[in-house]
Design a protein around this motif. Structure first.
Motif, PDB file in Angstrom:
ATOM      1  N   MET A   1       0.840  -1.184   0.000  1.00  0.00           N
ATOM      2  CA  MET A   1       0.000   0.000   0.000  1.00  0.00           C
ATOM      3  C   MET A   1       0.878   1.237   0.000  1.00  0.00           C
ATOM      4  N   ASN A   2       0.917   1.974   1.087  1.00  0.00           N
ATOM      5  CA  ASN A   2       1.730   3.192   1.061  1.00  0.00           C
ATOM      6  C   ASN A   2       3.070   2.938   1.733  1.00  0.00           C
ATOM      7  N   SER A   3       4.133   3.250   1.060  1.00  0.00           N
ATOM      8  CA  SER A   3       5.478   2.945   1.518  1.00  0.00           C
ATOM      9  C   SER A   3       6.099   4.148   2.200  1.00  0.00           C
ATOM     10  N   LEU A   4       6.576   3.935   3.411  1.00  0.00           N
ATOM     11  CA  LEU A   4       7.234   5.028   4.115  1.00  0.00           C
ATOM     12  C   LEU A   4       8.569   5.361   3.473  1.00  0.00           C
ATOM     13  N   GLU A   5       9.133   4.378   2.758  1.00  0.00           N
ATOM     14  CA  GLU A   5      10.404   4.626   2.098  1.00  0.00           C
ATOM     15  C   GLU A   5      10.270   5.730   1.041  1.00  0.00           C
ATOM     16  N   SER A   6       9.066   5.907   0.496  1.00  0.00           N
ATOM     17  CA  SER A   6       8.890   6.913  -0.544  1.00  0.00           C
ATOM     18  C   SER A   6       8.947   8.327   0.026  1.00  0.00           C
ATOM     19  N   ARG A   7       8.748   8.450   1.333  1.00  0.00           N
ATOM     20  CA  ARG A   7       8.787   9.752   2.001  1.00  0.00           C
ATOM     21  C   ARG A   7       7.831  10.751   1.346  1.00  0.00           C
ATOM     22  N   GLU A  48      -5.899   8.798  -4.278  1.00  0.00           N
ATOM     23  CA  GLU A  48      -5.179   8.680  -5.549  1.00  0.00           C
ATOM     24  C   GLU A  48      -3.694   8.376  -5.336  1.00  0.00           C
ATOM     25  N   LEU A  49      -3.062   9.070  -4.394  1.00  0.00           N
ATOM     26  CA  LEU A  49      -1.610   9.030  -4.240  1.00  0.00           C
ATOM     27  C   LEU A  49      -1.110   8.071  -3.154  1.00  0.00           C
ATOM     28  N   LEU A  50      -1.943   7.806  -2.150  1.00  0.00           N
ATOM     29  CA  LEU A  50      -1.557   6.978  -1.000  1.00  0.00           C
ATOM     30  C   LEU A  50      -0.213   7.409  -0.403  1.00  0.00           C
ATOM     31  N   PRO A  51      -0.142   8.633   0.085  1.00  0.00           N
ATOM     32  CA  PRO A  51       1.122   9.120   0.657  1.00  0.00           C
ATOM     33  C   PRO A  51       1.472   8.389   1.948  1.00  0.00           C
ATOM     34  N   SER A  52       2.721   8.525   2.335  1.00  0.00           N
ATOM     35  CA  SER A  52       3.221   7.894   3.556  1.00  0.00           C
ATOM     36  C   SER A  52       2.673   8.540   4.812  1.00  0.00           C
ATOM     37  N   LEU A  53       2.348   9.831   4.709  1.00  0.00           N
ATOM     38  CA  LEU A  53       1.953  10.604   5.882  1.00  0.00           C
ATOM     39  C   LEU A  53       1.063  11.752   5.435  1.00  0.00           C
ATOM     40  N   VAL A  54       0.155  12.180   6.319  1.00  0.00           N
ATOM     41  CA  VAL A  54      -0.736  13.304   6.018  1.00  0.00           C
ATOM     42  C   VAL A  54      -0.602  14.352   7.110  1.00  0.00           C
ATOM     43  N   LEU A  55      -0.452  15.605   6.680  1.00  0.00           N
ATOM     44  CA  LEU A  55      -0.514  16.755   7.582  1.00  0.00           C
ATOM     45  C   LEU A  55      -1.796  17.487   7.216  1.00  0.00           C
ATOM     46  N   SER A  76      -7.340   3.971   5.345  1.00  0.00           N
ATOM     47  CA  SER A  76      -5.992   3.468   5.600  1.00  0.00           C
ATOM     48  C   SER A  76      -5.612   3.728   7.064  1.00  0.00           C
ATOM     49  N   PRO A  77      -6.032   2.851   7.964  1.00  0.00           N
ATOM     50  CA  PRO A  77      -5.822   3.094   9.395  1.00  0.00           C
ATOM     51  C   PRO A  77      -4.365   3.189   9.836  1.00  0.00           C
ATOM     52  N   ASP A  78      -3.434   2.704   9.017  1.00  0.00           N
ATOM     53  CA  ASP A  78      -2.026   2.725   9.405  1.00  0.00           C
ATOM     54  C   ASP A  78      -1.275   3.966   8.936  1.00  0.00           C
ATOM     55  N   THR A  79      -1.937   4.831   8.176  1.00  0.00           N
ATOM     56  CA  THR A  79      -1.261   6.034   7.694  1.00  0.00           C
ATOM     57  C   THR A  79      -1.186   7.066   8.813  1.00  0.00           C
TER      58      THR A  79
END
Length: 170
Positions: A1-7, A48-55, A76-79
Motif C-alpha cells: 500500500m503506502n510505503s514510508l520509504e517513498s517519504r 489517488e496518491l496513498l502518501p506515507s503521511l498526512v498533515l 488506511s488506518p495505518d497512515t
C-alpha cells in the motif's frame, strides 16, 4: 500500500501561504510533497496518491480536519496523520488524537525543525507498527502450519505413514 520509504507527504490546509511554506521546507529536506486546499480535495488526493503521511489543518471550511482524519482512518488506518492547528487548545489536541491523529502541532510554526521532528517520530512509530504486524502475521502462519502438521501426525502412524485407528474410526 503506502510505503514510508517513498517519504511522500500530503499537506491539507486552506491557508495558501502556510501550506506553500511547509511544502517548500519539506521538499528542501527531501520529501515528495503533495498538497490540497481543503478536506475534500485532500481525501481525493489521498486515495489517488496513498502518501506515507498526512498533515492536515484542523479548522477548514466544508470538511474540517477531524473529518479528514476520520475519512483517512477508514481508508488506511495505518497512515500517520498529524493535525496542524492555530487553536492551541488542549481539548482540541486530545480530541484529534482520540479520532485517530498521531500527533498535533500548533500554528504558527516558527521552527520547521519541530515539524520535521514530529514527522520523524510518527514515521518511526509507523514503521515499528508495520514490522510488529508483519511479525505477528508470520507467527500466526507458523502456528497454523504447525497445527496442521500436528493434526496430520495424529491421523497417521509415525513409522508407516498409514492412517491410524483413530483416523479410520473417525
Amino acid at each position: 500500500m503506502n510505503s514510508l520509504e517513498s517519504r511522500s507527504i500530503l499537506i491539507i490546509d486552506d491557508d495558501d501561504a502556510l501550506r506553500r511554506s511547509i511544502v517548500g521546507y519539506l521538499e528542501d529536506t527531501g520529501f515528495e510533497v503533495h498538497q490540497a486546499r481543503n478536506g475534500y480535495e485532500g481525501i481525493r488526493k489521498f486515495e489517488e496518491l496513498l502518501p506515507s503521511l498526512v498533515l492536515t489543518d484542523l479548522m477548514m471550511p466544508e470538511l474540517d480536519g477531524l473529518g479528514v482524519v476520520n475519512a483517512i482512518r477508514q481508508h488506511s488506518p495505518d497512515t500517520p496523520i498529524v493535525v496542524i492547528s492555530g487553536n492551541g487548545s488542549v481539548g482540541y489536541a486530545i480530541e484529534t488524537m482520540r479520532q485517530g491523529a498521531w500527533d498535533y502541532i500548533t500554528k504558527p510554526i516558527h521552527d520547521f525543525s519541530v515539524l520535521e521532528d514530529v514527522i520523524s517520530t510518527v514515521t518511526a512509530r509507523s514503521e515499528e507498527a508495520r514490522a510488529s504486524r508483519k511479525r505477528l502475521e508470520e507467527l500466526e502462519r507458523s502456528v497454523d502450519e504447525q497445527t496442521a502438521q500436528l493434526q496430520d501426525a495424529d491421523l497417521r502412524d509415525p513409522l508407516t505413514g498409514l492412517p491410524t485407528r483413530n483416523h479410520l474410526q473417525g
